[in-house]
Design a protein around this motif. Structure first.
Motif, PDB file in Angstrom:
ATOM      1  N   LYS A 129       0.830  -1.204   0.000  1.00  0.00           N
ATOM      2  CA  LYS A 129       0.000   0.000   0.000  1.00  0.00           C
ATOM      3  C   LYS A 129       0.867   1.258   0.000  1.00  0.00           C
ATOM      4  O   LYS A 129       0.573   2.228  -0.711  1.00  0.00           O
ATOM      5  CB  LYS A 129      -0.927  -0.010   1.219  1.00  0.00           C
ATOM      6  N   HIS A 130       1.936   1.244   0.783  1.00  0.00           N
ATOM      7  CA  HIS A 130       2.808   2.413   0.845  1.00  0.00           C
ATOM      8  C   HIS A 130       3.520   2.632  -0.490  1.00  0.00           C
ATOM      9  O   HIS A 130       3.612   3.765  -0.975  1.00  0.00           O
ATOM     10  CB  HIS A 130       3.835   2.239   1.966  1.00  0.00           C
ATOM     11  N   TRP A 131       4.025   1.566  -1.096  1.00  0.00           N
ATOM     12  CA  TRP A 131       4.687   1.683  -2.388  1.00  0.00           C
ATOM     13  C   TRP A 131       3.723   2.236  -3.439  1.00  0.00           C
ATOM     14  O   TRP A 131       4.087   3.043  -4.294  1.00  0.00           O
ATOM     15  CB  TRP A 131       5.236   0.334  -2.820  1.00  0.00           C
ATOM     16  N   GLU A 132       2.479   1.802  -3.370  1.00  0.00           N
ATOM     17  CA  GLU A 132       1.479   2.213  -4.355  1.00  0.00           C
ATOM     18  C   GLU A 132       1.201   3.716  -4.312  1.00  0.00           C
ATOM     19  O   GLU A 132       0.826   4.324  -5.321  1.00  0.00           O
ATOM     20  CB  GLU A 132       0.177   1.436  -4.131  1.00  0.00           C
ATOM     21  N   LEU A 133       1.395   4.349  -3.145  1.00  0.00           N
ATOM     22  CA  LEU A 133       1.222   5.793  -3.053  1.00  0.00           C
ATOM     23  C   LEU A 133       2.181   6.523  -3.985  1.00  0.00           C
ATOM     24  O   LEU A 133       1.848   7.567  -4.543  1.00  0.00           O
ATOM     25  CB  LEU A 133       1.470   6.274  -1.612  1.00  0.00           C
ATOM     26  N   PHE A 134       3.375   5.974  -4.160  1.00  0.00           N
ATOM     27  CA  PHE A 134       4.388   6.589  -5.002  1.00  0.00           C
ATOM     28  C   PHE A 134       4.433   5.984  -6.402  1.00  0.00           C
ATOM     29  O   PHE A 134       4.881   6.633  -7.334  1.00  0.00           O
ATOM     30  CB  PHE A 134       5.765   6.440  -4.345  1.00  0.00           C
ATOM     31  N   SER A 135       3.999   4.737  -6.533  1.00  0.00           N
ATOM     32  CA  SER A 135       4.069   4.036  -7.816  1.00  0.00           C
ATOM     33  C   SER A 135       2.766   3.284  -8.077  1.00  0.00           C
ATOM     34  O   SER A 135       2.713   2.055  -7.975  1.00  0.00           O
ATOM     35  CB  SER A 135       5.256   3.057  -7.807  1.00  0.00           C
ATOM     36  N   PRO A 136       1.688   4.011  -8.418  1.00  0.00           N
ATOM     37  CA  PRO A 136       0.393   3.344  -8.618  1.00  0.00           C
ATOM     38  C   PRO A 136       0.361   2.418  -9.831  1.00  0.00           C
ATOM     39  O   PRO A 136      -0.449   1.504  -9.893  1.00  0.00           O
ATOM     40  CB  PRO A 136      -0.584   4.513  -8.786  1.00  0.00           C
ATOM     41  N   GLN A 137       1.264   2.648 -10.797  1.00  0.00           N
ATOM     42  CA  GLN A 137       1.227   1.864 -12.035  1.00  0.00           C
ATOM     43  C   GLN A 137       2.086   0.603 -11.977  1.00  0.00           C
ATOM     44  O   GLN A 137       1.848  -0.341 -12.725  1.00  0.00           O
ATOM     45  CB  GLN A 137       1.700   2.736 -13.215  1.00  0.00           C
ATOM     46  N   LEU A 138       3.081   0.607 -11.099  1.00  0.00           N
ATOM     47  CA  LEU A 138       3.998  -0.536 -11.008  1.00  0.00           C
ATOM     48  C   LEU A 138       4.123  -0.976  -9.559  1.00  0.00           C
ATOM     49  O   LEU A 138       4.746  -0.287  -8.751  1.00  0.00           O
ATOM     50  CB  LEU A 138       5.382  -0.163 -11.552  1.00  0.00           C
ATOM     51  N   GLY A 139       3.543  -2.126  -9.247  1.00  0.00           N
ATOM     52  CA  GLY A 139       3.610  -2.646  -7.892  1.00  0.00           C
ATOM     53  C   GLY A 139       4.946  -3.314  -7.607  1.00  0.00           C
ATOM     54  O   GLY A 139       5.765  -3.523  -8.509  1.00  0.00           O
ATOM     55  N   LEU A 140       5.175  -3.655  -6.358  1.00  0.00           N
ATOM     56  CA  LEU A 140       6.435  -4.287  -5.970  1.00  0.00           C
ATOM     57  C   LEU A 140       6.659  -5.606  -6.698  1.00  0.00           C
ATOM     58  O   LEU A 140       7.784  -5.907  -7.135  1.00  0.00           O
ATOM     59  CB  LEU A 140       6.450  -4.515  -4.449  1.00  0.00           C
ATOM     60  N   HIS A 141       5.594  -6.420  -6.829  1.00  0.00           N
ATOM     61  CA  HIS A 141       5.742  -7.701  -7.528  1.00  0.00           C
ATOM     62  C   HIS A 141       6.084  -7.467  -8.998  1.00  0.00           C
ATOM     63  O   HIS A 141       6.903  -8.196  -9.576  1.00  0.00           O
ATOM     64  CB  HIS A 141       4.462  -8.520  -7.407  1.00  0.00           C
ATOM     65  N   GLU A 142       5.455  -6.447  -9.616  1.00  0.00           N
ATOM     66  CA  GLU A 142       5.716  -6.164 -11.029  1.00  0.00           C
ATOM     67  C   GLU A 142       7.153  -5.700 -11.241  1.00  0.00           C
ATOM     68  O   GLU A 142       7.786  -6.033 -12.243  1.00  0.00           O
ATOM     69  CB  GLU A 142       4.751  -5.092 -11.533  1.00  0.00           C
TER      70      GLU A 142
END
Length: 456
Positions: free
Chosen positions: A374-387
């Motif tokens: 969720k925290h990563w998505e705040l900065f990178s909504p298009q590319l998740g950690l798994h991606e």
């Protein structure tokens, strides 16, 4: 062995896009929560205030600090207030979540300076009565005698620069306190702010052994409060210690020995109930440094004072991207610039999306909890950690070795991996750059296709 850095002030940026959700009730709630978290990244900030003066320069230190030629505390106080006011107006933040007075030796400042800066903050933004306000303290008799006045000025957390409990080591390091004075300062700080006193202690010192380090830690843990910060002594060019080592006057432990000291400290602190929550920080009863944690979480911070660094969006002048900002280094020049234009920002750089993500990654991986999805998505909504990291062969190798963990919680180091963070980051940064560049190319290609097929 990871090189442990003090006040690593490097964060991300705040221009955020939000993914869209379908209009089901659950997804709408998630969208609202996401927007709330995103807004908080630009509406809130922490504040770092740099007091540049010291009475003497420690043999190992290359920080931005100066020996004052004359007493200009009154002018310094006025300029700290004015720059604080200017930058808070520029950032347009509505809430300051924490304040940290660092240096230099901020315990040399008059307590009225601390009170004046906090009063300025409160006039410009919301500063909660419970917000963490930390002051670094040099544990001399003078520093100890001012603790109560600092407390009444608004400080509610002390960070004590103990560094060593060995007389000879303190002399080699150029410190101007004794072990006994340090212990008395810690005791007084604990009386005023129980549960909110941190001690800094350094390892990798000249002639230090693993055994002497373990004994020293045990002695320190009998008197310390609920927070300990570890710092590995590193040689910096231009320092007295660097010259002494270069000329063979002083020898430092080997890299293998300092690595063993770090592992020894982690084990010893854990046995005493101090849980590691970041590469160099350990806390009992959740007594974490909220200010430093805000750096590691990639939130905005405003840097005030000579040489201070900041990361925030200058909303007040129409900015939409987070900037990396550095204030003028030399105190006299800094004061003149503040008097002339309200602030002394010498350097400002807009952070690209990749630079933002690199900072969020590097800082976030310092925490034992790592970076959640969720925290990563705040900065990178298009590319998740798994991606980003899930398909990389190099990252997969680190996962298989048990040094990294990528699961439903997010991305983090294992216990063993955290001690090797410096060697793990290059693979993560290379993969991040590759995936972000690839995504940009895909977006450009899709945009070109759309333009070619759209009616003219």
């Amino acid at each position: 062995m990871i090189r442990i850095m003090r006040h690593a002030l490097h964060e991300g940026r705040g221009a955020l896009c939000l993914r869209s959700f379908s209009e089901t009730r659950g997804e709408v709630i998630e969208d609202v929560l996401q927007r709330t978290d995103s807004a908080r990244l630009t509406n809130e900030a922490s504040l770092y205030v740099h007091w540049p003066y010291c009475l003497r320069r420690c043999s190992y230190c290359n920080f931005n600090k100066y020996i004052p030629r004359e007493n200009n505390d009154h002018m310094m106080t006025e300029c700290l207030q004015r720059e604080t006011e200017t930058l808070l107006q520029l950032s347009q933040v509505s809430c300051i979540t924490s304040v940290f007075f660092g240096g230099g030796t901020p315990s040399l400042a008059h307590p009225s300076t601390i009170a004046a800066v906090l009063e300025t903050v409160s006039r410009q933004a919301n500063l909660s009565d419970t917000a963490e306000v930390t002051l670094e303290v040099n544990p001399t008799p003078v520093g100890r005698s001012k603790l109560e006045d600092f407390f009444h000025a608004g400080v509610n957390r002390f960070s004590i620069g103990v560094q060593s409990l060995q007389d000879e080591d303190l002399k080699v390091l150029g410190r101007d306190h004794s072990p006994q004075q340090a212990l008395l300062t810690v005791a007084e700080a604990r009386r005023l702010c129980p549960g909110r006193v941190s001690v800094d202690v350094m390892f990798g010192r000249p002639k230090q052994s693993v055994e002497s380090w373990e004994n020293e830690l045990s002695e320190l843990l009998r008197v310390c409060d609920d927070h300990v910060s570890l710092y590995q002594l590193t040689l910096e060019r231009g320092t007295q210690l660097f010259k002494q080592v270069l000329e063979g006057e002083v020898t430092l432990p080997t890299e293998e020995e300092t690595a063993e000291m770090y592992l020894c400290a982690r084990k010893t602190l854990h046995q005493h109930g101090l849980l590691q929550y970041e590469v160099s920080n350990f806390a009992r009863q959740n007594a974490v440094s909220h200010h430093n944690r805000s750096y590691w979480k990639g939130t905005q911070y405003i840097g005030v004072g000579p040489g201070a660094h900041g990361r925030f969006v200058p909303v007040g002048e129409g900015g939409v991207l987070r900037e990396a900002r550095t204030q003028t280094l030399e105190p006299d020049i800094w004061m003149r610039e503040v008097q002339q234009k309200g602030h002394a920002t010498r350097r400002r750089i807009q952070l690209s999306h990749l630079e933002l993500l690199e900072e969020v990654l590097v800082m976030g991986m310092r925490m034992t909890e790592g970076i959640n999805h969720k925290h990563w998505e705040l900065f990178s909504p298009q590319l998740g950690l798994h991606e980003v990291f899930g398909t990389s062969s190099d990252v997969q190798e680190l996962l298989q070795r048990g040094q990294l963990i990528l699961d439903e919680r997010g991305l983090r180091c294992s216990w063993e991996g955290l001690a090797l963070l410096d060697s793990l980051l290059p693979a993560l940064l290379v993969e991040l750059e590759r995936r972000v560049s690839q995504r940009l190319q895909e977006d450009e290609h899709a945009k070109g296709q759309t333009n070619r097929t759209s009616p003219r």
